[in-house]
Design a protein around this motif. Structure first.
Motif, PDB file in Angstrom:
ATOM      1  N   ARG A 136       0.835  -1.191  -0.033  1.00 19.45           N
ATOM      2  CA  ARG A 136       0.007  -0.033   0.100  1.00 19.45           C
ATOM      3  C   ARG A 136       0.831   1.092  -0.060  1.00 19.45           C
ATOM      4  NH1 ARG A 136      -2.796  -3.100   3.688  1.00 19.45           N
ATOM      5  NH2 ARG A 136      -2.082  -1.810   5.630  1.00 19.45           N
ATOM      6  N   ILE A 137       1.988   1.277   0.746  1.00 21.59           N
ATOM      7  CA  ILE A 137       2.762   2.506   1.017  1.00 21.59           C
ATOM      8  C   ILE A 137       3.444   2.513  -0.546  1.00 21.59           C
ATOM      9  CG2 ILE A 137       5.214   3.135   1.713  1.00 21.59           C
ATOM     10  CD1 ILE A 137       4.437   1.868   4.442  1.00 21.59           C
ATOM     11  N   TYR A 138       3.989   1.715  -1.320  1.00 21.49           N
ATOM     12  CA  TYR A 138       4.886   1.815  -2.191  1.00 21.49           C
ATOM     13  C   TYR A 138       4.014   1.954  -3.629  1.00 21.49           C
ATOM     14  CZ  TYR A 138       8.938   1.087   0.370  1.00 21.49           C
ATOM     15  OH  TYR A 138       9.701   0.936   1.386  1.00 21.49           O
ATOM     16  N   SER A 139       2.623   1.532  -3.569  1.00 23.16           N
ATOM     17  CA  SER A 139       1.574   1.747  -4.667  1.00 23.16           C
ATOM     18  C   SER A 139       1.592   3.089  -5.043  1.00 23.16           C
ATOM     19  CB  SER A 139       0.232   1.225  -4.380  1.00 23.16           C
ATOM     20  OG  SER A 139      -0.482   1.961  -3.343  1.00 23.16           O
ATOM     21  N   LEU A 140       1.716   4.135  -4.133  1.00 24.38           N
ATOM     22  CA  LEU A 140       1.378   5.584  -4.535  1.00 24.38           C
ATOM     23  C   LEU A 140       2.728   6.001  -5.248  1.00 24.38           C
ATOM     24  CD1 LEU A 140      -0.219   6.962  -1.276  1.00 24.38           C
ATOM     25  CD2 LEU A 140      -1.247   6.510  -3.621  1.00 24.38           C
ATOM     26  N   GLU A 141       3.931   5.546  -4.727  1.00 25.78           N
ATOM     27  CA  GLU A 141       5.138   5.952  -5.185  1.00 25.78           C
ATOM     28  C   GLU A 141       5.307   5.430  -6.635  1.00 25.78           C
ATOM     29  OE1 GLU A 141       9.373   3.837  -4.897  1.00 25.78           O
ATOM     30  OE2 GLU A 141       9.203   5.275  -2.994  1.00 25.78           O
ATOM     31  N   ALA A 142       4.764   4.326  -7.069  1.00 22.95           N
ATOM     32  CA  ALA A 142       5.085   3.578  -8.072  1.00 22.95           C
ATOM     33  C   ALA A 142       4.004   3.984  -9.141  1.00 22.95           C
ATOM     34  CB  ALA A 142       4.882   2.186  -8.073  1.00 22.95           C
ATOM     35  N   GLY A 143       2.830   4.712  -8.831  1.00 26.79           N
ATOM     36  CA  GLY A 143       1.835   5.006  -9.539  1.00 26.79           C
ATOM     37  C   GLY A 143       0.797   3.898  -9.890  1.00 26.79           C
ATOM     38  N   ARG A 144       0.893   3.070  -9.277  1.00 29.44           N
ATOM     39  CA  ARG A 144      -0.119   1.855  -9.528  1.00 29.44           C
ATOM     40  C   ARG A 144      -0.837   1.388  -8.375  1.00 29.44           C
ATOM     41  NH1 ARG A 144       3.503  -2.750 -12.365  1.00 29.44           N
ATOM     42  NH2 ARG A 144       1.676  -2.913 -13.378  1.00 29.44           N
ATOM     43  N   ARG A 145      -1.838   0.771  -8.637  1.00 29.67           N
ATOM     44  CA  ARG A 145      -2.710   0.161  -7.513  1.00 29.67           C
ATOM     45  C   ARG A 145      -2.261  -0.897  -6.835  1.00 29.67           C
ATOM     46  NH1 ARG A 145      -8.472   0.735  -7.871  1.00 29.67           N
ATOM     47  NH2 ARG A 145      -8.729  -1.183  -7.113  1.00 29.67           N
ATOM     48  N   PRO A 146      -2.501  -0.880  -5.374  1.00 28.92           N
ATOM     49  CA  PRO A 146      -1.800  -2.151  -4.966  1.00 28.92           C
ATOM     50  C   PRO A 146      -2.361  -3.443  -5.431  1.00 28.92           C
ATOM     51  CG  PRO A 146      -2.945  -0.608  -3.286  1.00 28.92           C
ATOM     52  CD  PRO A 146      -3.306  -0.063  -4.855  1.00 28.92           C
ATOM     53  N   ARG A 147      -1.410  -4.482  -5.431  1.00 21.61           N
ATOM     54  CA  ARG A 147      -1.864  -5.690  -5.740  1.00 21.61           C
ATOM     55  C   ARG A 147      -1.735  -6.669  -4.899  1.00 21.61           C
ATOM     56  NH1 ARG A 147      -0.788  -2.962 -10.451  1.00 21.61           N
ATOM     57  NH2 ARG A 147      -0.982  -4.118 -12.498  1.00 21.61           N
ATOM     58  N   PRO A 148      -2.341  -7.745  -4.639  1.00 18.49           N
ATOM     59  CA  PRO A 148      -2.336  -8.867  -3.881  1.00 18.49           C
ATOM     60  C   PRO A 148      -1.379  -9.607  -4.381  1.00 18.49           C
ATOM     61  CG  PRO A 148      -4.180  -9.348  -5.592  1.00 18.49           C
ATOM     62  CD  PRO A 148      -3.858  -7.945  -5.737  1.00 18.49           C
ATOM     63  N   PHE A 149      -0.824 -10.599  -3.171  1.00 20.20           N
ATOM     64  CA  PHE A 149       0.333 -11.426  -3.777  1.00 20.20           C
ATOM     65  C   PHE A 149      -0.363 -13.014  -4.136  1.00 20.20           C
ATOM     66  CE2 PHE A 149       2.076  -8.328  -0.917  1.00 20.20           C
ATOM     67  CZ  PHE A 149       3.243  -8.256  -1.395  1.00 20.20           C
ATOM     68  N   SER A 150       0.173 -13.599  -5.220  1.00 21.35           N
ATOM     69  CA  SER A 150      -0.036 -14.778  -5.612  1.00 21.35           C
ATOM     70  C   SER A 150      -0.004 -16.058  -4.715  1.00 21.35           C
ATOM     71  CB  SER A 150       0.590 -15.119  -6.989  1.00 21.35           C
ATOM     72  OG  SER A 150       1.772 -15.430  -6.781  1.00 21.35           O
ATOM     73  N   GLU A 151      -0.539 -17.037  -4.874  1.00 24.65           N
ATOM     74  CA  GLU A 151      -0.348 -18.312  -3.911  1.00 24.65           C
ATOM     75  C   GLU A 151       1.096 -18.335  -3.929  1.00 24.65           C
ATOM     76  OE1 GLU A 151      -1.349 -21.493  -1.450  1.00 24.65           O
ATOM     77  OE2 GLU A 151      -2.216 -19.806  -1.940  1.00 24.65           O
ATOM     78  N   GLY A 152       1.821 -18.605  -5.146  1.00 26.45           N
ATOM     79  CA  GLY A 152       3.312 -18.999  -5.240  1.00 26.45           C
ATOM     80  C   GLY A 152       4.130 -17.976  -4.752  1.00 26.45           C
ATOM     81  N   ALA A 153       3.842 -16.514  -4.599  1.00 32.29           N
ATOM     82  CA  ALA A 153       4.594 -15.514  -3.987  1.00 32.29           C
ATOM     83  C   ALA A 153       4.543 -15.392  -2.568  1.00 32.29           C
ATOM     84  CB  ALA A 153       3.974 -14.223  -4.463  1.00 32.29           C
ATOM     85  N   LEU A 154       3.301 -15.962  -1.912  1.00 34.31           N
ATOM     86  CA  LEU A 154       3.357 -16.301  -0.607  1.00 34.31           C
ATOM     87  C   LEU A 154       4.098 -17.443  -0.189  1.00 34.31           C
ATOM     88  CD1 LEU A 154      -0.632 -15.709  -0.174  1.00 34.31           C
ATOM     89  CD2 LEU A 154       1.187 -14.229   0.794  1.00 34.31           C
ATOM     90  N   ILE A 155       4.255 -18.591  -0.897  1.00 30.19           N
ATOM     91  CA  ILE A 155       4.957 -19.763  -0.673  1.00 30.19           C
ATOM     92  C   ILE A 155       6.311 -19.310  -0.733  1.00 30.19           C
ATOM     93  CG2 ILE A 155       5.632 -21.887  -1.506  1.00 30.19           C
ATOM     94  CD1 ILE A 155       2.659 -22.322  -2.484  1.00 30.19           C
ATOM     95  N   ALA A 156       6.759 -18.482  -1.527  1.00 30.92           N
ATOM     96  CA  ALA A 156       8.286 -18.210  -1.869  1.00 30.92           C
ATOM     97  C   ALA A 156       8.608 -17.248  -0.640  1.00 30.92           C
ATOM     98  CB  ALA A 156       8.366 -17.481  -3.121  1.00 30.92           C
TER      99      ALA A 156
END
Length: 441
Positions: free
Chosen positions: A325-345
């Motif tokens: 949420r913090i860096y979404s404003l800096e990047a000019g993008r909407r916050p994204r959820p993390f995929s199942e694979g990302a959570l596992i990693a």
């Protein structure tokens, strides 16, 4: 029932002719409908925004992007078949909107789309409210974080020095700021100096200041960090890296409560609370002659320790979403959820850089993500091939549900695995077997 217990607030931006027949139907279904111009969105209380996307918005997208980023609501794009033919419109909608609806309006389809957006908005609000109930920035529900918050609450009103210990990147300065914010000095300065990041020949001047002409290049008087913190709190970060000569000067200040600027002769009384932070084993440094024992006892009146990220069971996803949420404003993008694979990693990564590493990886992932989710590769992490889940069989769905149940119960009962097993209705050995099966540490 949902509309009665949780009013569903719909904001229509720049209403248009096609809405006149749609909105009464949505109101009958329990939606509280309001409208405004695009420039007035920020500050309006709503769950979902319905917005007619036109070609001019795609030609000059900056104002729309800013409003979406700042509003915090879930946006639905309403597009005509003609607009859908514009190049890259799909990428723009995919990037900035929760969903879209193609004209002409179909009430049933709109209701489904809005319902999904409302559900996501409520999940978002629950997470934000959970964070907002914390009176400080130390997020997490693990036992280590809860005990740290409790200890800070006890130490903050005291005037005694506090030694903050922990690995690099575990939030030691954040702890210091929390101690200051909850102290009686909260409306006075908080000044931090990293003793390991300043050249040795400059540290004395940085700490104590200097008079004009004290040495070559001293063209004017300089107020040091200790004097700048007068009345407030001084954090000596990485105190273990302070040279021995400066350790003696610091000890003298702690004993006498006054300083002399370099090149000065008049003592300056100082009233400051001193906090010190280190990742160094100070006891070993004392034994090897690298740190003064008398200074150690002056600083180590009260002590707190920050836990490494690998020990914050259940807090990883909370922190990752916080940074997203913090860096979404800096990047000019909407916050994204993390995929199942990302959570596992993330769950299997050792996090040698601790919370600082997590923040940096999330920042990178938010920029690199091309889909609606942040993937493990976006974070620079690998997913073991045997943990990658397919979505094409019933067994896959059972596997996902089982793992999600384990994560949920660990989030609540990370410190009591017997209670966690009881909640799931399984024996403790079975619970351990499931943790091993899903590679949850």
């Amino acid at each position: 029932m949902l509309a009665m217990s949780s009013p569903r607030r719909l904001l229509v931006v720049d209403p248009y002719e096609d809405c006149h027949q749609l909105l009464p139907e949505l109101q009958k279904m329990g939606w509280s409908v309001d409208s405004c111009s695009l420039t007035s969105v920020v500050g309006r209380s709503c769950d979902v925004v319905l917005f007619r996307l036109l070609s001019e918005h795609l030609e000059h997208p900056a104002p729309l992007k800013e409003m979406i980023s700042r509003s915090g609501a879930q946006w639905i794009a309403v597009v005509s078949p003609e607009v859908l033919k514009i190049k890259n419109v799909g990428d723009f909608v995919y990037e900035w909107f929760f969903d879209f609806h193609t004209l002409p309006f179909d009430v049933a389809r709109v209701q489904v789309t809005l319902g999904r957006a409302f559900g996501m908005a409520r999940l978002r609000d629950q997470m934000l409210n959970h964070v907002d109930t914390q009176t400080h920035e130390l997020l997490g529900e693990s036992r280590s974080v809860r005990e740290l918050r409790k200890l800070i609450g006890k130490f903050a009103p005291s005037e005694s020095p506090v030694l903050i210990r922990g690995e690099s990147g575990t939030g030691k300065e954040l702890v210091a700021r929390s101690l200051h914010r909850q102290s009686l000095r909260h409306d006075q300065p908080f000044v931090a100096i990293n003793c390991g990041a300043i050249a040795e020949h400059l540290i004395q001047s940085e700490l104590f200041g200097h008079e004009k002409g004290a040495f070559t290049g001293a063209h004017q008087r300089k107020i040091g960090r200790i004097e700048a913190a007068n009345g407030g709190t001084l954090l000596l970060d990485e105190i273990g890296d302070l040279p021995l000569e400066l350790q003696a000067n610091l000890l003298r200040f702690l004993q006498e409560k006054h300083i002399e600027r370099v090149g000065g002769v008049n003592p300056i009384p100082i009233n400051v609370r001193v906090l010190a932070a280190t990742h160094v084993d100070l006891e070993a440094a004392i034994h090897s002659g690298g740190f003064r024992e008398d200074l150690y006892y002056r600083l180590n009146v009260l002590q707190v320790s920050t836990a490494p990220l690998r020990e914050l069971h259940g807090d990883l996803s909370l922190l990752a979403n916080h940074f997203c949420r913090i860096y979404s404003l800096e990047a000019g993008r909407r916050p994204r959820p993390f995929s199942e694979g990302a959570l596992i990693a993330m769950a299997n990564h050792a996090w040698p850089g601790n919370i600082r590493e997590l923040a940096n990886r999330v920042r990178r992932g938010l920029i690199l993500a091309e889909g609606r989710q942040i993937e493990a590769a976006d974070l620079g992490l690998d997913v073991p091939t045997h943990t990658v889940l397919r979505m094409d069989t019933l067994e896959d769905y059972k596997h996902r549900a089982e793992r999600q149940a384990l994560c949920d119960v660990l989030h609540r009962h990370a410190t009591n695995l017997s209670a966690a097993a009881k909640v799931l209705g399984v024996s403790r050995p079975t619970f351990y077997r499931l943790l091993h099966k899903h590679q949850i540490r």
